[in-house]
Motif scaffolding. Structure first.
Motif, mmCIF file in Angstrom:
data_model
loop_
_atom_site.group_PDB
_atom_site.id
_atom_site.type_symbol
_atom_site.label_atom_id
_atom_site.label_comp_id
_atom_site.label_asym_id
_atom_site.label_seq_id
_atom_site.Cartn_x
_atom_site.Cartn_y
_atom_site.Cartn_z
ATOM 1 N N LEU A 62 0.987 -1.198 0.068
ATOM 2 C CA LEU A 62 -0.073 -0.042 0.014
ATOM 3 C C LEU A 62 0.904 1.244 0.137
ATOM 4 C CD1 LEU A 62 -2.802 -1.031 2.656
ATOM 5 C CD2 LEU A 62 -2.819 -1.336 0.156
ATOM 6 N N VAL A 63 2.373 1.310 -0.060
ATOM 7 C CA VAL A 63 3.106 2.367 -0.001
ATOM 8 C C VAL A 63 3.808 2.393 -1.369
ATOM 9 C CG1 VAL A 63 3.038 2.151 2.556
ATOM 10 C CG2 VAL A 63 4.912 1.012 1.177
ATOM 11 N N GLU A 64 4.438 3.582 -1.579
ATOM 12 C CA GLU A 64 5.213 3.766 -2.767
ATOM 13 C C GLU A 64 6.570 3.981 -1.968
ATOM 14 O OE1 GLU A 64 4.486 6.766 -6.069
ATOM 15 O OE2 GLU A 64 6.472 7.174 -5.168
ATOM 16 N N TRP A 65 7.745 3.267 -2.481
ATOM 17 C CA TRP A 65 8.765 2.913 -1.516
ATOM 18 C C TRP A 65 9.689 2.401 -2.580
ATOM 19 C CZ3 TRP A 65 9.413 -2.050 1.721
ATOM 20 C CH2 TRP A 65 10.443 -1.963 2.649
ATOM 21 N N PHE A 68 15.408 0.401 0.357
ATOM 22 C CA PHE A 68 15.412 0.022 1.424
ATOM 23 C C PHE A 68 15.676 1.257 2.878
ATOM 24 C CE2 PHE A 68 15.674 -4.177 -0.269
ATOM 25 C CZ PHE A 68 14.518 -4.719 0.549
ATOM 26 N N SER A 69 16.130 2.218 2.063
ATOM 27 C CA SER A 69 16.318 3.288 3.180
ATOM 28 C C SER A 69 15.523 4.528 2.822
ATOM 29 C CB SER A 69 17.971 3.590 2.897
ATOM 30 O OG SER A 69 18.321 4.136 1.812
ATOM 31 N N ALA A 70 15.012 4.543 1.709
ATOM 32 C CA ALA A 70 13.972 5.825 1.366
ATOM 33 C C ALA A 70 12.855 5.545 2.069
ATOM 34 C CB ALA A 70 13.610 5.588 -0.121
ATOM 35 N N ARG A 277 12.446 -8.984 -10.322
ATOM 36 C CA ARG A 277 12.739 -8.101 -11.104
ATOM 37 C C ARG A 277 12.402 -6.741 -10.610
ATOM 38 N NH1 ARG A 277 10.801 -6.257 -15.915
ATOM 39 N NH2 ARG A 277 9.073 -7.647 -15.931
ATOM 40 N N TRP A 278 11.430 -6.603 -10.070
ATOM 41 C CA TRP A 278 10.889 -5.297 -9.504
ATOM 42 C C TRP A 278 11.584 -4.960 -8.272
ATOM 43 C CZ3 TRP A 278 9.226 -1.510 -12.521
ATOM 44 C CH2 TRP A 278 8.321 -1.866 -13.893
ATOM 45 N N ALA A 279 11.927 -5.868 -7.363
ATOM 46 C CA ALA A 279 12.292 -5.773 -6.110
ATOM 47 C C ALA A 279 13.592 -5.619 -5.848
ATOM 48 C CB ALA A 279 11.910 -6.637 -4.962
ATOM 49 N N PHE A 280 14.401 -6.361 -6.749
ATOM 50 C CA PHE A 280 16.012 -6.700 -6.417
ATOM 51 C C PHE A 280 16.691 -6.282 -7.791
ATOM 52 C CE2 PHE A 280 13.824 -9.270 -3.435
ATOM 53 C CZ PHE A 280 14.224 -8.797 -2.476
ATOM 54 N N ALA A 281 16.150 -6.698 -8.938
ATOM 55 C CA ALA A 281 17.091 -6.454 -10.317
ATOM 56 C C ALA A 281 16.840 -5.230 -10.704
ATOM 57 C CB ALA A 281 16.860 -7.593 -10.862
ATOM 58 N N ALA A 282 15.964 -4.429 -10.410
ATOM 59 C CA ALA A 282 15.654 -3.240 -11.262
ATOM 60 C C ALA A 282 16.897 -2.040 -10.701
ATOM 61 C CB ALA A 282 14.307 -2.653 -11.170
ATOM 62 N N THR A 283 17.139 -1.022 -11.579
ATOM 63 C CA THR A 283 17.907 0.215 -11.193
ATOM 64 C C THR A 283 17.168 0.687 -10.273
ATOM 65 O OG1 THR A 283 17.111 0.868 -13.197
ATOM 66 C CG2 THR A 283 19.634 0.295 -13.096
ATOM 67 N N GLY A 288 7.116 -1.214 -3.011
ATOM 68 C CA GLY A 288 5.614 -1.431 -2.977
ATOM 69 C C GLY A 288 4.990 -2.195 -4.097
ATOM 70 N N PHE A 289 5.373 -1.824 -5.393
ATOM 71 C CA PHE A 289 4.682 -2.495 -6.552
ATOM 72 C C PHE A 289 5.167 -3.791 -6.814
ATOM 73 C CE2 PHE A 289 5.366 -3.605 -10.948
ATOM 74 C CZ PHE A 289 4.058 -3.196 -11.705
ATOM 75 N N ALA A 290 6.543 -4.240 -6.149
ATOM 76 C CA ALA A 290 6.592 -5.628 -6.255
ATOM 77 C C ALA A 290 5.820 -6.341 -5.070
ATOM 78 C CB ALA A 290 8.182 -5.958 -6.162
#
Lengths: 322, 290
Positions: A62-65, A68-70, A277-283, A288-290
């Motif tokens: 439910l969040v945009e994120w 891990f630090s943002a 891909r969305w959580a770890f492999a993306a730049t 949140g999306f993942a």
């Protein structure tokens, strides 16, 4: 055995009914303290790494994120909207289900046929065959995935050489989007076939031998024995083995990531790779999306398992009525 | 095959004929078994060849001269020495934790009724089928916050904390089936709760401990998703399965080196399986029976 189990139940049901004396209550409280102490390690580990993640996934979805630090910003159901609008998410759902439809029947019924053969006391060397077919199960999937890339290499792999012998030109089985999923499915079946075979062999062991002998004395042939004894007695196991196998098919990440990483052109991108891909492999990770995709994945797995258990229960009730 | 000394020709012939289908079956199963293990044979062969031989040799499995330096390269330059050590540490520690905590939890859940026992079992069963892909993001996040993300200990805890519901249920089922006289005798002898468990129940549960231990061993040794994510920022934490991916990424032309790395990674578990195959197979079979 049954007579031995009885007293345990008696004690358990009788204990709360007895008049609670203070000494007894004190003893019970002490016992319960021990019980909770025994459960403590599981509470901590299971809570941290299974329960908390299940709950947290809902929150994260439910969040945009962006990392891990943002900071996290609440966006409601926006992530779900975005995931459901992404054609690649639907593609990964399709690939996951298609993969399951390819591999689950092959594993369940193929392994069943082989287990029937290997279970026969008249087959020579059956323990050798069991070992050979079981061998891929113990090997590391992510390493097997890499090895398979070599074996299927269109330029120099042994499979290409064999196909060449039959006059079939260079075929890139893993590199072409029309054959990659099927090829991956075949390799997955090869890898985990042995485990399903052992499940079936264990199920076959539960059939009492004297049933066969009695039927044979009554003049039943091999086919009749199979139809009227083996098959009916194995039906409950069909449920267990199917659920275990289908549930297994949702965990193809190791093999897919190491063999194709979801390619070519997303043709083998199962949901787990989509999430990865969305959580770890993306730049710029979109956690949140993942997470929204992960929650949807969890729901899909749950629906499939529940549907299966329900279907089997209905069919069993129908069978009982017939 | 089945020719006997005293029998007449026709009897031998009919016995042979009745055995025929079985031998045809054996032949077919042998061909299948060869195809089944061929990838491993091919990998061992490739690990001892030169690159040129792999590319030009076709199906020939015998190397011209044995290229042992492929192994030296994978072991030292490829860091497989480190990866293998990491895998052993992670696997042994995880198995120890899982066996200990699942035996404790399974014992009290299988043997006692207490406030909340039904709830605990219900929650465990409900999460039996939770996929790793679902929980991985919060696991990484919580590990990061606790400072566990960059060390082997964090990886071990995450692996040991994951889906071990089946192990607890197997233990619970086994302890439930034990006769009550055992406990009664222990109480008469003056043994308390802890001693009854440690001296009587735990030793009697060796068969389950073997099953759980072997299944956890297999699962942990072969784990990929969690070790991959945990070693993103610290390559020194890589296990063999993650190391293999990194090696392929960095040396995509060194085929013999990769094959050697593959052999180094698979050999320990295959050798272990060869010695303990009965337990491996019975362990897996035990999971479906209970």
């Amino acid at each position: 055995m049954a007579t031995q189990v009885m007293p345990v139940r008696e004690i358990r049901t009788a204990a709360p009914a007895a008049p609670p004396s203070p000494a007894r209550r004190r003893r019970e409280r002490k016992r319960n303290l021990w019980i909770y102490a025994f459960l403590l390690p599981t509470f901590i580990l299971y809570g941290m790494y299974t329960l908390y993640p299940i709950v947290a996934s809902y929150w994260y979805s439910l969040v945009e994120w962006n990392g891990f630090s943002a900071d996290q910003r609440f966006v409601g159901l926006d992530n779900y909207e975005a995931v459901l609008a992404d054609p690649l998410f639907w593609s990964s759902v399709r690939v996951t289900l298609l993969f399951m439809l390819i591999v689950a029947p092959l594993r369940v019924f193929g392994a069943f046929a082989l287990a029937i053969l290997l279970n026969s006391p008249r087959l020579p060397f059956s323990s050798f065959f069991r070992t050979a077919y079981f061998l891929p199960v113990v090997t590391t999937t992510a390493i097997v995935g890499v090895v398979m890339r070599f074996i299927l290499d269109p330029a120099s792999g042994p499979v290409a050489s064999v196909l060449q012998l039959f006059g079939l030109g260079p075929v890139d089985l893993l590199g072409s989007s029309s054959t990659a999923l099927l090829t991956a499915g075949v390799i997955y079946v090869w890898k985990f076939f042995g485990i399903t075979m052992i499940y079936w062999l264990a199920a076959l062991q539960t059939i009492p031998k004297d049933l066969y002998e009695a039927a044979r004395i009554d003049g039943a042939g091999a086919l009749k024995l199979f139809r009227h004894i083996t098959l009916p007695l194995l039906i409950p196991f069909l449920l267990i083995i199917s659920v275990l196998t289908i549930e297994d098919c949702f965990h193809a990440f190791d093999l897919m990531q190491s063999m194709t990483a979801g390619g070519p052109f997303f043709s083998t991108e199962i949901i787990e790779i989509y999430i990865y891909r969305w959580a770890f492999a993306a730049t710029i990770p979109q956690l949140g999306f993942a997470s929204a995709a992960a929650v949807l994945f969890g729901i899909i797995v749950l629906v499939v398992v529940i549907a299966q258990v329900w279907a089997t229960m209905v069919s069993r009730r129908l069978r009982a009525r017939a | 095959m089945s020719a006997t000394t005293a029998s007449t020709g026709s009897r031998t012939w009919s016995r042979l004929r009745s055995r025929m289908p079985w031998w045809v079956l054996v032949l077919l199963l042998t061909v299948l078994a060869f195809i089944w293990v061929f990838p491993f044979i091919w990998m061992v062969s490739a690990s001892l060849k030169t690159s040129a031989e792999i590319f030009g040799g076709g199906l020939n499995l015998i190397p011209e001269t044995l290229q042992w330096e492929n192994y030296v390269r994978a072991w030292q330059d490829g860091n497989f020495r480190v990866y293998l050590l990491n895998t052993v540490i992670v696997t042994v520690a995880t198995v120890a934790i899982v066996v200990a905590r699942c035996a404790l939890a399974g014992y009290v859940l299988g043997r006692y009724r207490f406030p909340g026992s039904r709830l605990v079992i219900g929650i465990l069963v409900a999460t039996l089928f939770v996929p790793t892909g679902y929980t991985i993001i919060p696991i990484v996040k919580i590990s990061l916050e606790l400072g566990l993300l960059d060390q082997l200990g964090g990886m071990i805890l995450a692996l040991a904390g994951g889906a071990n519901v089946a192990a607890i249920l197997i233990y619970a089922g086994y302890f439930r089936g034990m006769p009550a006289e055992l406990e009664e005798a222990a109480i008469v002898d003056g043994a308390g709760f802890l001693r009854t468990f440690a001296r009587i129940m735990l030793p009697l549960s060796m068969p389950v401990t073997a099953t759980v231990g072997i299944l956890t061993f297999l699962f942990t040794w072969n784990a990929f998703f969690l070790p991959l994510v945990f070693s993103f920022s610290n390559p020194a934490l890589r296990t063999v399965s993650v190391g293999m991916q990194a090696f392929v990424g960095e040396n995509s032309t060194d085929w013999p080196g990769m094959a050697a790395a593959g052999v180094i990674s698979l050999l320990p578990i295959v050798v272990l399986f060869a010695f303990m195959q009965r337990y491996f197979i019975e362990g897996i079979a035990g999971a479906v029976k209970s």
